[in-house]
Design an enzyme around this catalytic site. Sequence first.
Site, PDB file in Angstrom:
ATOM      1  N   ARG A 160       3.046 116.714  58.333  1.00 46.20           N
ATOM      2  CA  ARG A 160       4.091 116.292  59.281  1.00 46.20           C
ATOM      3  C   ARG A 160       3.977 114.834  59.726  1.00 46.20           C
ATOM      4  NH1 ARG A 160       2.808 121.410  60.699  1.00 46.20           N
ATOM      5  NH2 ARG A 160       4.384 122.922  60.098  1.00 46.20           N
ATOM      6  N   LYS A 201      12.784 102.771  55.825  1.00 44.82           N
ATOM      7  CA  LYS A 201      13.459 103.722  54.928  1.00 44.82           C
ATOM      8  C   LYS A 201      12.482 104.116  53.827  1.00 44.82           C
ATOM      9  CE  LYS A 201      18.360 102.452  55.298  1.00 44.82           C
ATOM     10  NZ  LYS A 201      19.538 101.976  54.534  1.00 44.82           N
ATOM     11  N   GLU A 231      18.034  89.060  47.525  1.00 47.12           N
ATOM     12  CA  GLU A 231      18.012  89.603  48.894  1.00 47.12           C
ATOM     13  C   GLU A 231      17.691  88.490  49.907  1.00 47.12           C
ATOM     14  OE1 GLU A 231      18.990  92.700  49.280  1.00 47.12           O
ATOM     15  OE2 GLU A 231      18.396  93.859  47.511  1.00 47.12           O
ATOM     16  N   LYS A 256      15.668  90.731  58.890  1.00 50.05           N
ATOM     17  CA  LYS A 256      15.723  92.193  58.726  1.00 50.05           C
ATOM     18  C   LYS A 256      15.196  92.894  59.974  1.00 50.05           C
ATOM     19  CE  LYS A 256      15.325  96.191  55.945  1.00 50.05           C
ATOM     20  NZ  LYS A 256      15.117  96.818  54.657  1.00 50.05           N
ATOM     21  N   GLU A 270      20.871 102.919  60.924  1.00 48.48           N
ATOM     22  CA  GLU A 270      22.096 102.497  60.265  1.00 48.48           C
ATOM     23  C   GLU A 270      23.331 103.240  60.770  1.00 48.48           C
ATOM     24  OE1 GLU A 270      21.548 101.465  56.120  1.00 48.48           O
ATOM     25  OE2 GLU A 270      23.690 101.624  55.737  1.00 48.48           O
ATOM     26  N   ARG A 279      23.247  97.712  60.961  1.00 49.28           N
ATOM     27  CA  ARG A 279      22.307  97.671  59.831  1.00 49.28           C
ATOM     28  C   ARG A 279      23.053  97.644  58.491  1.00 49.28           C
ATOM     29  NH1 ARG A 279      16.422 100.744  59.019  1.00 49.28           N
ATOM     30  NH2 ARG A 279      16.084  99.971  56.914  1.00 49.28           N
ATOM     31  N   ASN A 336      23.846  95.499  53.490  1.00 53.32           N
ATOM     32  CA  ASN A 336      24.354  95.962  52.187  1.00 53.32           C
ATOM     33  C   ASN A 336      25.369  95.014  51.563  1.00 53.32           C
ATOM     34  OD1 ASN A 336      22.813  98.350  52.268  1.00 53.32           O
ATOM     35  ND2 ASN A 336      24.305  99.280  53.637  1.00 53.32           N
ATOM     36  N   HIS A 354      26.180  95.227  47.875  1.00 50.29           N
ATOM     37  CA  HIS A 354      25.521  96.427  47.360  1.00 50.29           C
ATOM     38  C   HIS A 354      26.494  97.483  46.843  1.00 50.29           C
ATOM     39  CE1 HIS A 354      21.939  94.615  48.916  1.00 50.29           C
ATOM     40  NE2 HIS A 354      21.179  95.650  48.591  1.00 50.29           N
ATOM     41  N   HIS A 385      25.924  98.555  43.287  1.00 43.29           N
ATOM     42  CA  HIS A 385      25.575  99.915  42.851  1.00 43.29           C
ATOM     43  C   HIS A 385      26.481 100.367  41.717  1.00 43.29           C
ATOM     44  CE1 HIS A 385      23.501 100.855  46.928  1.00 43.29           C
ATOM     45  NE2 HIS A 385      22.661 100.336  46.054  1.00 43.29           N
ATOM     46  N   HIS A 411      18.195  95.739  40.334  1.00 46.32           N
ATOM     47  CA  HIS A 411      18.948  95.874  41.582  1.00 46.32           C
ATOM     48  C   HIS A 411      19.382  94.501  42.120  1.00 46.32           C
ATOM     49  CE1 HIS A 411      20.034  97.319  45.558  1.00 46.32           C
ATOM     50  NE2 HIS A 411      19.219  96.423  46.086  1.00 46.32           N
TER      51      HIS A 411
HETATM   52  N1  LIG Z   1      13.254 101.203  51.634  1.00 47.12           N
HETATM   53  C1  LIG Z   1      14.156 100.248  51.610  1.00 47.12           C
HETATM   54  O1  LIG Z   1      14.678  99.821  52.640  1.00 47.12           O
HETATM   55  C2  LIG Z   1      14.532  99.672  50.288  1.00 47.12           C
HETATM   56  C3  LIG Z   1      15.257  98.475  50.244  1.00 47.12           C
HETATM   57  C4  LIG Z   1      15.512  97.917  48.997  1.00 47.12           C
HETATM   58  C5  LIG Z   1      15.070  98.545  47.856  1.00 47.12           C
HETATM   59  N2  LIG Z   1      14.390  99.725  47.947  1.00 47.12           N
HETATM   60  C6  LIG Z   1      13.875 100.385  46.744  1.00 47.12           C
HETATM   61  O2  LIG Z   1      12.924  99.539  46.151  1.00 47.12           O
HETATM   62  C7  LIG Z   1      12.883  99.804  44.762  1.00 47.12           C
HETATM   63  C8  LIG Z   1      12.881  98.495  44.020  1.00 47.12           C
HETATM   64  O3  LIG Z   1      11.734  97.765  44.395  1.00 47.12           O
HETATM   65  P1  LIG Z   1      11.149  96.582  43.497  1.00 47.12           P
HETATM   66  O4  LIG Z   1      12.238  95.661  43.154  1.00 47.12           O
HETATM   67  O5  LIG Z   1       9.946  96.093  44.191  1.00 47.12           O
HETATM   68  O6  LIG Z   1      10.815  97.339  42.124  1.00 47.12           O
HETATM   69  P2  LIG Z   1       9.477  98.026  41.563  1.00 47.12           P
HETATM   70  O7  LIG Z   1       8.683  98.634  42.624  1.00 47.12           O
HETATM   71  O8  LIG Z   1       9.914  98.889  40.429  1.00 47.12           O
HETATM   72  O9  LIG Z   1       8.679  96.768  40.970  1.00 47.12           O
HETATM   73  C9  LIG Z   1       9.236  96.039  39.916  1.00 47.12           C
HETATM   74  C10 LIG Z   1       8.245  95.901  38.742  1.00 47.12           C
HETATM   75  O10 LIG Z   1       7.248  94.933  39.073  1.00 47.12           O
HETATM   76  C11 LIG Z   1       5.942  95.485  38.900  1.00 47.12           C
HETATM   77  N3  LIG Z   1       5.097  94.809  39.879  1.00 47.12           N
HETATM   78  C12 LIG Z   1       5.046  94.995  41.201  1.00 47.12           C
HETATM   79  N4  LIG Z   1       4.262  94.081  41.775  1.00 47.12           N
HETATM   80  C13 LIG Z   1       3.783  93.305  40.794  1.00 47.12           C
HETATM   81  C14 LIG Z   1       2.924  92.177  40.769  1.00 47.12           C
HETATM   82  N5  LIG Z   1       2.461  91.632  41.911  1.00 47.12           N
HETATM   83  N6  LIG Z   1       2.628  91.625  39.586  1.00 47.12           N
HETATM   84  C15 LIG Z   1       3.154  92.137  38.436  1.00 47.12           C
HETATM   85  N7  LIG Z   1       3.990  93.183  38.395  1.00 47.12           N
HETATM   86  C16 LIG Z   1       4.291  93.757  39.570  1.00 47.12           C
HETATM   87  C17 LIG Z   1       6.143  96.949  39.131  1.00 47.12           C
HETATM   88  O11 LIG Z   1       5.096  97.696  38.582  1.00 47.12           O
HETATM   89  C18 LIG Z   1       7.486  97.174  38.439  1.00 47.12           C
HETATM   90  O12 LIG Z   1       7.301  97.275  37.051  1.00 47.12           O
HETATM   91  C19 LIG Z   1      14.068 100.691  44.445  1.00 47.12           C
HETATM   92  O13 LIG Z   1      13.608 101.999  44.222  1.00 47.12           O
HETATM   93  C20 LIG Z   1      14.906 100.620  45.696  1.00 47.12           C
HETATM   94  O14 LIG Z   1      15.626 101.812  45.932  1.00 47.12           O
HETATM   95  C21 LIG Z   1      14.116 100.274  49.133  1.00 47.12           C
HETATM   96 ZN   LIG Z   2      19.114  95.656  48.063  1.00 47.67          ZN
END
Ligand SMILES: NC(=O)c1ccc[n+]([C@@H]2O[C@H](COP(=O)([O-])OP(=O)(O)OC[C@H]3O[C@@H](n4cnc5c(N)ncnc54)[C@H](O)[C@@H]3O)[C@@H](O)[C@H]2O)c1
Ligand SMILES: [Zn+2]
Length: 368
Positions: free
Chosen positions: A119, A141, A183, A225, A235, A239, A243, A246, A250, A263
């Site tokens: 929990r 999130k 971003e 942020k 949101e 918030r 987007n 976005h 998407h 993304h």
């Molecule tokens: N929670 C939120 O508010 C929020 C906001 C935006 C995006 N997201 C989520 O985040 C995800 C995307 O995140 P991302 O863009 O970080 O992608 P990711 O986590 O897939 O990382 C991108 C790639 O880079 C590699 N990597 C990470 N750090 C590295 C480093 N220092 N050196 C070499 N390689 C490295 C990873 O292994 C991966 O292959 C999506 O799932 C999206 O839905 C969440």
């Molecule tokens: Zn985004």
Amino acid sequence: MRTLTVDLGDRSYPIFIGYGIRQQKALFDDAIHGKQVMIVTNDTIAPLYLDAMVSMLSADYKVDTCVLPDGEVFKTLEIYGNILTALLEAKHNRTTTVIALGGGVVGDMAGFAAATYQRGVPFIQVPTTLLSQVDSSVGGKTGVNHPLGKNMIGAFYQPQAVIIDTETLLSLPQRELSAGMAEVIKYGLICDAPFFDWLEQEMPALMSLDNDKISDAIYQSCLAKAKVVAQDEREGGIRAILNLGHTFGHAIETEMGYGNWLHGEAVAAGSVLAIDLSWRMGNLTEQDVSRSVALFQAAKLPVLPPQTMTLESFVERMALDKKVLDGSLRLVLLASLGDAIVTSDFPMEDFNDSLSDALEASKQAHIV
Ligand SMILES: NC(=O)c1ccc[n+]([C@@H]2O[C@H](COP(=O)([O-])OP(=O)(O)OC[C@H]3O[C@@H](n4cnc5c(N)ncnc54)[C@H](O)[C@@H]3O)[C@@H](O)[C@H]2O)c1
Ligand SMILES: [Zn+2]
């Protein structure tokens, strides 16, 4: 080191930004209250950064690790279940602390595991992509994908601390750096005109990872942020301005298949569409539009949608987006450069023209 706070009453937490700070044990000590730690990472990041973190923390804590397969396709209930299994097998109790070491995928999954294990147990974000440093690690999130929709299962759950080590960006592929920069530019566009001006000046230095400049950019992004999240954690309203681009983005991501367009790349092309529509509505000048396009291009990001898409495919995908309320499409648009609004009140003709012109320009660009 730069520090700021996400202000959420008794769930407030610090964000630390600095070069090499993943090795500053004191930052972790302040956020860890028990004796057990579970570091969650993936098989790309583990060989780069895991051993050093395990050795540092093993001096004072019982440290276990959970290494996930890398990729958005593994952001599933099944792999999330593996984190819970690792916690149970290593007999972690309610005083354990989960550390997410990785990009947004690891952060969202480890955060959701922390939110639900017994929990809820504390967790710390150590984001290693630019996108996760400026966006996903801040704001609480967490979650995983469902075959029927992205991020459809999850929880709002805030970390104890976010430790942003800019040194980790040195190993990040350039395409991922650009994706995160989309971003960063977004914050300038939606709420911080002086930051937008500064980004125009500094984009070459940022793309070459000048440490002072990149730390400043991350700081300003997290500040933006954090301010929005402090006003509207779940949101219900403001918030949603985060987007920008976005809903268009998407549509591109899903139409092209996840992973083909990152993304951030889809958000860049999507933001340009939202900016073009805002210009057609009389909110922006032509110069605002060309400056925005030039800034995305300086960050090596696409500014046109994929030439294989059509107006119909956009409309269909966008109608399915979760931001559609009561059947009307709500978009984040700009009232001026540095000021976003969320509205379903835009002329459909302008919307169609923005998309048609961009799709035509994309086709032309591929012919040349
Ligand atoms: N929670 C939120 O508010 C929020 C906001 C935006 C995006 N997201 C989520 O985040 C995800 C995307 O995140 P991302 O863009 O970080 O992608 P990711 O986590 O897939 O990382 C991108 C790639 O880079 C590699 N990597 C990470 N750090 C590295 C480093 N220092 N050196 C070499 N390689 C490295 C990873 O292994 C991966 O292959 C999506 O799932 C999206 O839905 C969440
Ligand atoms: Zn985004």
